[in-house]
Motif scaffolding. Structure first.
Motif, mmCIF file in Angstrom:
data_model
loop_
_atom_site.group_PDB
_atom_site.id
_atom_site.type_symbol
_atom_site.label_atom_id
_atom_site.label_comp_id
_atom_site.label_asym_id
_atom_site.label_seq_id
_atom_site.Cartn_x
_atom_site.Cartn_y
_atom_site.Cartn_z
ATOM 1 N N ILE A 214 78.931 -36.892 59.246
ATOM 2 C CA ILE A 214 80.179 -36.337 59.729
ATOM 3 C C ILE A 214 80.024 -34.896 60.207
ATOM 4 C CG2 ILE A 214 81.040 -35.448 57.528
ATOM 5 C CD1 ILE A 214 83.009 -37.349 60.274
ATOM 6 N N GLY A 215 78.972 -34.188 59.744
ATOM 7 C CA GLY A 215 78.726 -32.831 60.219
ATOM 8 C C GLY A 215 78.707 -31.806 59.095
ATOM 9 N N ASN A 216 78.128 -30.636 59.400
ATOM 10 C CA ASN A 216 77.896 -29.608 58.381
ATOM 11 C C ASN A 216 78.584 -28.286 58.691
ATOM 12 O OD1 ASN A 216 76.212 -31.457 57.130
ATOM 13 N ND2 ASN A 216 74.345 -30.608 58.009
ATOM 14 N N ALA A 217 79.713 -28.348 59.398
ATOM 15 C CA ALA A 217 80.426 -27.119 59.761
ATOM 16 C C ALA A 217 81.676 -26.905 58.918
ATOM 17 C CB ALA A 217 80.786 -27.135 61.242
ATOM 18 N N GLY A 218 81.724 -27.505 57.737
ATOM 19 C CA GLY A 218 82.910 -27.427 56.897
ATOM 20 C C GLY A 218 83.257 -26.028 56.439
ATOM 21 N N ASN B 18 88.572 -29.892 60.776
ATOM 22 C CA ASN B 18 88.486 -30.457 62.124
ATOM 23 C C ASN B 18 87.304 -29.935 62.945
ATOM 24 O OD1 ASN B 18 90.739 -31.983 61.583
ATOM 25 N ND2 ASN B 18 92.158 -30.647 62.680
ATOM 26 N N ASN B 19 86.173 -29.720 62.307
ATOM 27 C CA ASN B 19 84.947 -29.381 63.036
ATOM 28 C C ASN B 19 83.987 -30.557 63.103
ATOM 29 O OD1 ASN B 19 84.979 -26.414 63.813
ATOM 30 N ND2 ASN B 19 85.573 -26.291 61.661
ATOM 31 N N HIS B 20 84.416 -31.713 62.624
ATOM 32 C CA HIS B 20 83.547 -32.893 62.637
ATOM 33 C C HIS B 20 83.352 -33.390 64.066
ATOM 34 C CE1 HIS B 20 87.682 -34.002 62.345
ATOM 35 N NE2 HIS B 20 87.504 -35.304 62.183
ATOM 36 N N GLY B 21 82.192 -34.018 64.283
ATOM 37 C CA GLY B 21 81.811 -34.392 65.642
ATOM 38 C C GLY B 21 81.596 -35.881 65.833
ATOM 39 N N SER B 22 81.308 -36.242 67.066
ATOM 40 C CA SER B 22 81.069 -37.631 67.462
ATOM 41 C C SER B 22 79.560 -37.921 67.418
ATOM 42 C CB SER B 22 81.587 -37.857 68.881
ATOM 43 O OG SER B 22 82.952 -37.536 68.972
ATOM 44 N N PRO B 23 79.168 -39.109 66.966
ATOM 45 C CA PRO B 23 79.979 -40.320 66.789
ATOM 46 C C PRO B 23 80.579 -40.507 65.395
ATOM 47 C CG PRO B 23 77.684 -40.887 66.578
ATOM 48 C CD PRO B 23 77.728 -39.414 66.907
ATOM 49 N N PHE C 243 79.927 -27.411 52.848
ATOM 50 C CA PHE C 243 79.580 -27.509 54.270
ATOM 51 C C PHE C 243 80.046 -28.817 54.902
ATOM 52 C CE2 PHE C 243 75.848 -28.928 51.787
ATOM 53 C CZ PHE C 243 75.762 -30.247 52.219
ATOM 54 N N SER C 244 80.442 -29.792 54.097
ATOM 55 C CA SER C 244 80.742 -31.134 54.599
ATOM 56 C C SER C 244 82.038 -31.132 55.406
ATOM 57 C CB SER C 244 80.853 -32.105 53.427
ATOM 58 O OG SER C 244 80.940 -33.435 53.871
#
Length: 431
Positions: A294-298, A303-308, A329-330
């Motif tokens: 899901i991404g590491n910009a938590g 709402n910093n999660h990315g695609s896919p 970070f999640s």
């Protein structure tokens, strides 16, 4: 050359029917017909078409040239390249007139760079403590003799050091693609350390959730960008995805066993539909499901999660620590355009020990560590319930049921009105 990706807006009836037959020959033929229809009346009409099987002359449906000189000549001449499992065409330097003609039936997408989901922390490790296996209760699977045997996991990443002791005796299929989507090597290597770490968590002998599962590894995140971050390009990633999808069509021409689950750790912040239709096609017919970090910009907020990972049709995976707290970070949040709330579920992703190149081990932290733990667990589920290999949404539903909801109830899980853990943390107790 400038590579552009041509994605038909609607799948032709012939392509849909061929995919439903799960036949490599039928899909190959239908995809060629689709490409020939798309490029009719453009500068590419009458040119040979490059496929996974070789060079197909204009108006034909069989590959008659497979030698390197012919393929290199056609590539240099800008022959269209079809990714037949995706129904996608790669074109080089099309004219404005061609772009105008194609735009009526297809979306034309530039070959943009897509970064890897980079770990937030890394360290070497003299002794490896695979605490993540105990945390998800992998013993419950072992008590049922479930090890992933007979199941193949697909991986889109930086590659793999296949000679690592974690993969001793393991069947690993490997393909490396360049930025333009060309297959450039089948000799395993890791462009960094990430892919080897991920593969170890999915299917390593001592640190892996499914130690007897086979692996198909597509090296598609192989370029360092200006920030020193490993990156892939859309054509490259699609080519790797197409290769993994062809694993679902085993035949004399495509002799690779199926991989009903795929693992990806890529994508920048925000929603981008660049892989959505391709994943829909793969999910609807070849029956493969994608688990995505899901991404590491938590730490930057909601709402910093990315695609896919933020697609409704994928399982976006968040990270938890040894205490079952959501990793700071999640990523998490809602996709405003679709209303989809992510992550779907979580798994251990902080200070996770796994294989790294050099036949050694290392600690990494990130949602891209949590994701292969879930993908490995999915291999155990398919081993126990083989019918789920042909039922992607059924597999997704079953994985969501294999969660401990307690971590999702902890105060640390709630941020900005959303839950950073999703349904809960992976738990194999009721496998």
């Amino acid at each position: 050359m400038a590579t552009l990706i041509v994605i038909p807006r609607q799948r032709s009836a012939a392509l849909a029917q061929a995919a439903s037959l799960e036949s490599a020959d039928s899909l190959h033929s239908a995809s060629l017909q689709e490409v020939q229809r798309l490029v009719a009346g453009t500068e590419f009409a009458g040119r040979p078409i490059m496929t996974e099987r070789g060079l197909v002359p204009s108006g034909r449906e069989d590959a008659t040239e497979t030698g390197a000189p012919a393929l290199e000549s056609a590539r240099g001449a800008g022959a269209p390249r079809v990714l037949s499992a995706l129904g996608v065409v790669l074109l080089e330097n099309p004219s404005d007139e061609t772009l105008g003609a194609l735009s009526a039936d297809a979306e034309i997408v530039p070959n943009i760079a897509i970064p890897a989901v980079t770990p937030v922390a890394e360290a070497t490790e003299a002794t490896c403590n695979p605490w993540h296996l105990d945390k998800i209760n992998v013993q419950a699977a072992r008590a049922q003799n479930l090890t992933g045997k007979g199941v193949r996991i697909g991986v889109l990443d930086t590659g793999v050091e296949a000679s690592h002791q974690e993969f001793a005796g393991k069947n690993i299929q490997f393909a490396e693609f360049n930025a333009a989507g060309d297959l450039i090597s089948t000799t395993p290597r890791d462009a960094g350390t990430h892919g080897t770490h991920v593969c170890g968590l999915a299917a390593g002998r001592t640190v892996g959730v499914a130690p007897d599962a086979s692996l198909s590894v597509a090296a598609v995140l192989t370029t360092l960008n200006a920030q020193g971050r490993l990156t892939g390009f859309l054509a490259q990633i699609m080519a790797g995805l197409n290769w993994l999808a062809h694993s679902n069509f085993a035949s004399a021409a495509v002799p690779i066993s199926r991989c009903p689950m795929m693992n990806a750790s890529l994508g920048g912040a925000g929603f981008n539909n660049y892989l959505l239709s391709s994943l829909q096609i793969i999910q609807s017919a070849p029956a493969a499901f994608l688990f995505a970090a899901i991404g590491n910009a938590g730490r930057s907020g909601v709402n910093n999660h990315g695609s896919p990972g933020n697609y409704q049709i994928t399982c976006g995976i968040g990270a938890t620590d040894i205490n079952d707290d959501a990793a700071d970070f999640s990523d998490w949040g809602i996709e405003n355009g679709t209303g989809v709330v992510k992550p779907d579920m979580s798994a251990p992703g902080v200070d996770i020990c796994s294989s790294v190149p050099g036949n050694t081990y290392g600690l990494k932290s990130g949602t891209s560590m949590a994701t292969p733990i879930v993908a490995g667990a999915a291999a155990l589920v398919v081993e126990k319930h083989p019918a789920l290999a042909r039922n992607p949404m059924g597999l997704h539903s079953r994985m969501l049921s294999l969660t401990d909801p307690a971590p999702a109830m902890k105060p640390t899980a709630f941020q900005s009105g959303f839950n950073k853990v999703g349904r809960g943390r992976l738990d194999l107790t009721n496998l």
